[in-house]
Design a protein around this motif. Sequence first.
Motif, short mmCIF file in Angstrom:
data_model
loop_
_atom_site.label_atom_id
_atom_site.label_comp_id
_atom_site.label_asym_id
_atom_site.label_seq_id
_atom_site.Cartn_x
_atom_site.Cartn_y
_atom_site.Cartn_z
N LEU A 38 -10.41 85.14 111.36
CA LEU A 38 -10.16 84.06 112.41
C LEU A 38 -11.31 83.19 112.05
CD1 LEU A 38 -12.67 84.76 114.69
CD2 LEU A 38 -11.31 86.77 114.90
N SER A 39 -11.01 81.76 112.49
CA SER A 39 -11.98 81.10 112.14
C SER A 39 -13.16 80.93 113.30
CB SER A 39 -11.51 79.39 111.95
OG SER A 39 -10.77 79.10 112.85
N GLY A 40 -12.91 81.14 114.58
CA GLY A 40 -13.93 81.41 115.47
C GLY A 40 -14.78 80.45 115.98
N GLY A 41 -14.45 79.06 115.55
CA GLY A 41 -15.37 77.96 116.09
C GLY A 41 -16.14 77.41 114.87
N ILE B 153 4.43 87.12 116.77
CA ILE B 153 4.08 87.00 118.20
C ILE B 153 3.02 87.74 118.82
CG2 ILE B 153 5.53 89.01 118.90
CD1 ILE B 153 5.48 85.87 121.00
N LYS B 154 2.14 86.97 119.60
CA LYS B 154 0.89 87.50 120.61
C LYS B 154 1.60 88.39 121.60
CE LYS B 154 -1.54 84.74 123.03
NZ LYS B 154 -2.82 84.24 122.76
N VAL B 155 0.99 89.61 121.79
CA VAL B 155 1.69 90.38 122.74
C VAL B 155 0.63 90.87 123.61
CG1 VAL B 155 3.68 91.22 121.17
CG2 VAL B 155 1.55 92.69 121.47
N THR C 190 2.95 91.19 115.08
CA THR C 190 2.54 91.00 116.35
C THR C 190 1.04 90.66 116.25
OG1 THR C 190 2.10 93.08 116.85
CG2 THR C 190 4.23 92.51 117.40
N LYS C 191 0.49 90.44 117.35
CA LYS C 191 -1.20 90.20 117.36
C LYS C 191 -1.57 90.46 118.84
CE LYS C 191 -3.86 87.04 118.53
NZ LYS C 191 -4.74 85.84 118.74
N TRP C 192 -2.80 91.14 118.72
CA TRP C 192 -3.34 91.55 119.99
C TRP C 192 -4.86 91.35 119.83
CZ3 TRP C 192 -1.81 94.86 124.29
CH2 TRP C 192 -2.87 95.26 125.22
N TYR D 299 -5.97 81.47 110.78
CA TYR D 299 -6.85 80.27 111.40
C TYR D 299 -5.89 79.50 112.45
CZ TYR D 299 -10.48 80.77 107.90
OH TYR D 299 -11.27 81.22 106.68
N GLY D 300 -6.56 79.40 113.54
CA GLY D 300 -5.78 78.28 114.74
C GLY D 300 -6.60 77.22 114.58
N ARG D 301 -7.58 77.08 115.16
CA ARG D 301 -8.38 75.70 115.11
C ARG D 301 -8.72 75.22 113.68
NH1 ARG D 301 -12.89 77.90 119.24
NH2 ARG D 301 -12.14 79.72 118.09
N ALA D 302 -8.88 75.93 112.81
CA ALA D 302 -9.42 75.66 111.45
C ALA D 302 -8.21 75.23 110.46
CB ALA D 302 -10.12 76.50 110.70
N ALA E 136 -0.61 79.80 115.89
CA ALA E 136 -0.28 79.03 116.80
C ALA E 136 -0.03 79.59 118.34
CB ALA E 136 0.84 78.27 116.24
N ASP E 137 -0.65 80.63 118.61
CA ASP E 137 -0.30 81.50 119.61
C ASP E 137 -1.28 81.16 121.01
OD1 ASP E 137 -2.55 82.58 118.09
OD2 ASP E 137 -2.61 84.22 119.46
N GLU E 138 -1.75 79.69 120.83
CA GLU E 138 -2.34 79.60 122.05
C GLU E 138 -1.49 79.63 123.27
OE1 GLU E 138 -1.84 77.50 119.76
OE2 GLU E 138 -3.56 76.82 118.60
N SER E 139 -2.01 80.29 124.33
CA SER E 139 -1.27 80.17 125.45
C SER E 139 -1.27 79.23 126.15
CB SER E 139 -1.81 81.38 126.54
OG SER E 139 -3.55 81.08 126.51
N THR E 140 -0.27 78.97 127.25
CA THR E 140 -0.19 77.69 127.81
C THR E 140 -1.62 76.94 128.43
OG1 THR E 140 2.03 77.89 128.25
CG2 THR E 140 0.99 76.06 129.45
N GLY E 141 -2.48 77.89 128.68
CA GLY E 141 -3.75 77.43 129.46
C GLY E 141 -4.69 76.91 128.20
N THR E 142 -4.72 77.24 127.27
CA THR E 142 -5.37 77.06 125.84
C THR E 142 -5.01 75.87 125.21
OG1 THR E 142 -6.21 79.33 125.35
CG2 THR E 142 -6.71 77.96 123.67
N MET E 143 -3.54 75.74 125.24
CA MET E 143 -2.97 74.84 124.56
C MET E 143 -3.10 73.73 125.45
SD MET E 143 -1.85 74.04 121.77
CE MET E 143 -0.69 72.71 121.11
#
Length: 336
Positions: A258-261, A94-96, A133-135, A288-291, A21-28
């Motif tokens: 990752l689900s990747g689309g 946290i995404k860093v 963390t995630k990168w 997964y984010g989107r999935a 759930a680490d979408e940056s504000t732009g992506t969200m």
Amino acid sequence: MSELYSITEKIISNGKGILAADESTGTMTKRLETVNVKSTAENRLLFRETLLSSESMKDCIGGVILYDETIKQTTFNKKTIPELIESSGAVPGIKVDTGAKVLANSKDEKITEGLDGLRERLKEYYKLGARFTKWRAVYVISEKFPSKLAIHTNAQALARYAALVQESGMVPIVEPEVLMDGKHKAEDCLEKTSEVLKKCYDELILNKVDLKGTILKPNMILPGSASNQKLEAKKIAELTLKCLKESVPTEVPGIAFLSGGQTEKEAAKNLNEINKLNNTNFIMTYSYGRALQQSALKFWSKDINNINGTQKMFDHRAKMCSLAAQGKWTEEIENK
Ligand code: 5MM
């Protein structure tokens, strides 16, 4: 280091996986605008708090990756978001990285930035409750790409990031994402992903990262989204396992894809096949984010106050992913 091993285990064991759930504000904002919801800090919090208070958090989600804005927000009941996540038994993460930017001297490729000041930011995130963390590094596939330059520079950045994260007492998720975009075949994805992963592990080892205290977040081996190649889930699983067996050192405890689309169903079905065929020591689960979020977001956008209904949609996805992480997912349960 043993502290890192137990954090890793808590995140990915027992059929649990990660909610990205680490979408940056732009992506969200893009995600919210596609469902006609205004992207305000309150709405971003409301959606995320709804998911994080769901029933399935307890049994299906071992860790949640947050974005800088969210880790600092408080819930309606005045809990911090990390406290809410911990109350279900999951680990806050946290995404860093600070995003993928144009790579100098290869302008169609990206280099992920965020190393400047990282040591200090990690201390702050640890105090806020983060324990992993995630990168994310991104690579495109074409005849020329990914270039040696993109493979090398991104691997170096991922390794320097991972070393700093372990120094700060947290588990680094290493995410080299070879994008699905393009007309390439799955065999090209296999070749390029293997090259990317091998270089990442060369650099991680050079930087003395303890691989037992890391999690890999890779793409599955898939045909490009614009290719006409169609592959059965079993073939996708075989190619993905071949790639990981040949490129990832056995000390790595777990792999969280990752689900990747992919659609929600494809992401569950493919992970399930991977687990049915898994003949490695790696735990194979999801990050997964989107999935995990797509159908819940669509449902929520129709009435942002329908918390229970939205949670039911999310619970179903989380349950399907958790079954897939154990090789127990079926079409029948999916469609129930
Ligand atoms: C949740 O999306 C993350 C990317 O956000 P930004 O592009 O705004 O930084 C992304 O890193 C995500 O964690 C992974 O790509 C996995 O997400 P998917 O949707 O591919 O499973």
